[in-house]
Design an enzyme around this catalytic site. Structure first.
Site, PDB file in Angstrom:
ATOM      1  CE  LYS A 187      -1.797   2.365   3.177  1.00 60.20           C
ATOM      2  NZ  LYS A 187      -1.632   3.553   2.355  1.00 60.20           N
ATOM      3  CD  GLU A 262      14.374   1.250   7.372  1.00 65.07           C
ATOM      4  OE1 GLU A 262      14.948   1.890   8.579  1.00 65.07           O
ATOM      5  OE2 GLU A 262      14.565   0.228   8.056  1.00 65.07           O
ATOM      6  CB  CYS A 296      13.594   9.382   7.722  1.00 64.70           C
ATOM      7  SG  CYS A 296      14.702   8.687   5.914  1.00 64.70           S
ATOM      8  CD  GLU A 396      10.542  12.848  11.913  1.00 66.27           C
ATOM      9  OE1 GLU A 396       9.704  12.350  11.644  1.00 66.27           O
ATOM     10  OE2 GLU A 396      11.640  12.199  10.243  1.00 66.27           O
TER      11      GLU A 396
END
Ligand code: NAD
Length: 507
Positions: A187, A262, A296, A396
């Site tokens: 997906k 991840e 990331c 983040e």
């Protein structure tokens, strides 16, 4: 997601299940938006739980009863190379689609994302060619036997990818899973699914994979949840935020699926006092602002010796002021828009927070003045004299915001670099490679670049320490995530006499 059923005239992508293209069972669909223009790009069928069920059952059937898991590695590798060849023929089409759908610059998708993704697919395939067999040390006590490890596919893999580099993420997911004989239900992110659909079309036209080996379902959280929770799935490989990663792990625990995650990062760049400043200034900017900071492992915290802090910041600001924000399809554009208005609002909330926390805004912090830039653009933003404990330095942001943090000695820089819940990437800038390697060894992250950033290598493991993830993608470690190890013992005596261990039972 916008209601898409009324939007005709747009390209439309169905679900890809068991080698066939289908509408969603409830005929639901959504649209994907071009970030730079805000215009709809395509409609996609939105998979319900019952569509996910069909996709998992197709993959289950292909794995449990089809040829793919038992196909010799070298034949699977040939098929992956044929897919890579076909993708190569479409590099320009894929590069433009990726740029329009994700907001990445065409310069980056043409020269990095698409060719690198194809090269990674080939490298992963080659690693997989010799991967199934591992010899073990010789054993002749209590008997002479030949022992080896045979690595077998895990089964049905649910794979979920993010929007920030969808083509590369797709190669990193389907490459190792298919090369090792697994069957897949993938997906993509609903924010940038189009390169995945283009690749699926290319793979479908080749007709080289048996039916059900690769299935693609579109949708957002609900579709993803149904996929992760499905009892027919053996392994989940997820790339995305820590917040969703936690949910994925909790859901997968119900049937004890294998999980690889991840997740996010807040990667440090440590500039050592003896660094080549010309190199380090450009390198820190490349680490922080490539793809508007939407990586990331972006180097979003930069540690600089206190005495050199002001001069270094001045040079960072001077260099970044020369970059051009613009249309991602224009090859002279350096930085495109963020993925969505929601993401821009998130970035702006962190810019306000940085100011409230007392950091100094060295440049940026605003939407660009150019009225032609209609999408969610934001100027590259540098804060200096940032406290490592501040939320600006700890959380983040996933946008073009760099926090420069002064340090007094290298030990303190390393301690601050490690003072983070994340542990994905990092960089060390130094002329002294021996010292740089010693510093790299003490940084608690899965990857450290020395005098470089962002260069992810298909033969090297990539993944996170701490809350940046579990497991590894790429390299042999990445292939191991898609296999389980079977010990096979082959007796070499080939006779009854002398089997003293059998004699302990049988007189
Ligand atoms: P996200 O977590 O919002 O979404 C990722 C994917 O998960 C999407 O496909 C989304 O539709 C799906 N999803 C959302 N809710 C779900 C649920 N409850 N169950 C199952 N699936 C669900 O992340 P994003 O905004 O697409 O991507 C940005 C994040 O991804 C950042 O945090 C970034 O650091 C991280 N990321 C990590 C890596 C890495 O390799 N470590 C790479 C790229 C991005």
């Amino acid at each position: 997601m916008t209601d898409a059923n009324s939007l005709s005239g747009l390209p439309y992508y169905q679900l890809y299940i068991n080698g066939e293209w289908n509408d969603a069972s409830n005929e639901a669909a959504f649209v994907t938006i071009e970030p730079a223009t805000g215009e709809p790009l395509a409609r996609l069928a939105e998979a319900s739980a019952s569509d996910v069920d069909r996709a998992v059952k197709a993959a289950r059937q292909a794995f449990d009863h089809g040829p793919w898991p038992h196909t010799p590695a070298n034949e699977r590798v040939k098929i992956l190379h044929a897919i890579a060849d076909a993708l190569e023929q479409q590099t320009d089409v894929l590069a433009e689609l990726e740029a329009r759908d994700s907001g990445a610059t065409l310069r980056k998708t043409t020269f990095i994302d698409i060719p690198l993704g194809i090269e990674h697919l080939r490298t992963i395939a080659e690693l997989a060619r010799r991967h199934p067999y591992e010899p073990l040390p010789w054993v002749d006590m209590p008997s002479v036997s030949w022992n080896f490890v045979w690595r077998e596919p895990i089964g049905v893999c649910a794979q979920i990818t993010p929007w920030n580099f969808p083509f590369l993420a797709l190669m990193w997911k389907i490459g190792p899973a298919l090369a090792t004989g697994n069957c897949v239900v993938l997906k993509p992110s609903p924010l940038a699914p189009l390169s995945t659909m283009a690749v699926t079309k290319i793979i479908d036209e080749l007709q080289l994979l048996p039916k059900g080996v690769l299935n693609i379902v579109n949708g957002d959280a609900e579709t993803g949840e149904a996929l992760v929770a499905h009892p027919g799935v053996d392994k989940v490989a997820f790339t995305g935020s820590c917040e969703v990663g936690r949910k994925v792990m909790a859901s997968a625990a119900q049937t004890l699926k294998r999980v690889s995650l991840e997740l996010g990062g807040k990667s440090p760049s440590i500039v050592l006092p003896n660094a080549d400043f010309d190199l380090a200034v450009d390198g820190v900017l490349f680490g922080a602002f490539l793809h508007a900071g939407q990586y990331c492992e972006s180097g979003t915290r930069c540690f600089v010796p206190r005495q050199q802090h002001d001069a270094f910041v001045e040079r960072l600001v001077g260099r970044i002021s020369g970059v051009t924000l613009g249309d991602p399809l224009d090859l002279t554009t350096d930085i495109g828009p963020l993925i969505s208005e929601k993401q821009r609002e998130r970035v702006e909330s962190y810019i306000r927070l940085g100011l409230e926390e007392g950091a100094t805004l060295a440049c940026g912090g605003r939407r660009p003045a150019n009225p032609e830039l209609r999408g969610p653009y934001i100027e590259p933003t540098i804060f200096c004299n940032v406290a490592n404990k501040s939320r600006l330095a700890q959380e983040e942001i996933f946008g073009p915001v760099l926090a420069v943090i002064p340090y007094d000695d290298v030990t303190q820089a390393i301690e601050m670099a490690n003072d983070s819940v994340y542990g994905l990437g990092g960089a060390v800038w130094s002329r002294d490679l021996q010292e740089a390697i010693e510093v790299a060894k003490r940084i608690r992250t899965g990857t450290v670049w020395i005098n470089d950033h962002h260069l992810i290598n298909a033969v090297a493991p990539f993944g996170g320490y701490k809350q940046s993830g579990i497991g590894r993608e790429l390299g042999l470690a990445g292939l191991n995530e898609y296999t389980q190890e079977k010990h096979i013992h082959v007796d070499l005596m080939q006779k009854r006499d002398g089997r003293i261990w059998w004699d302990t039972l049988l007189p």
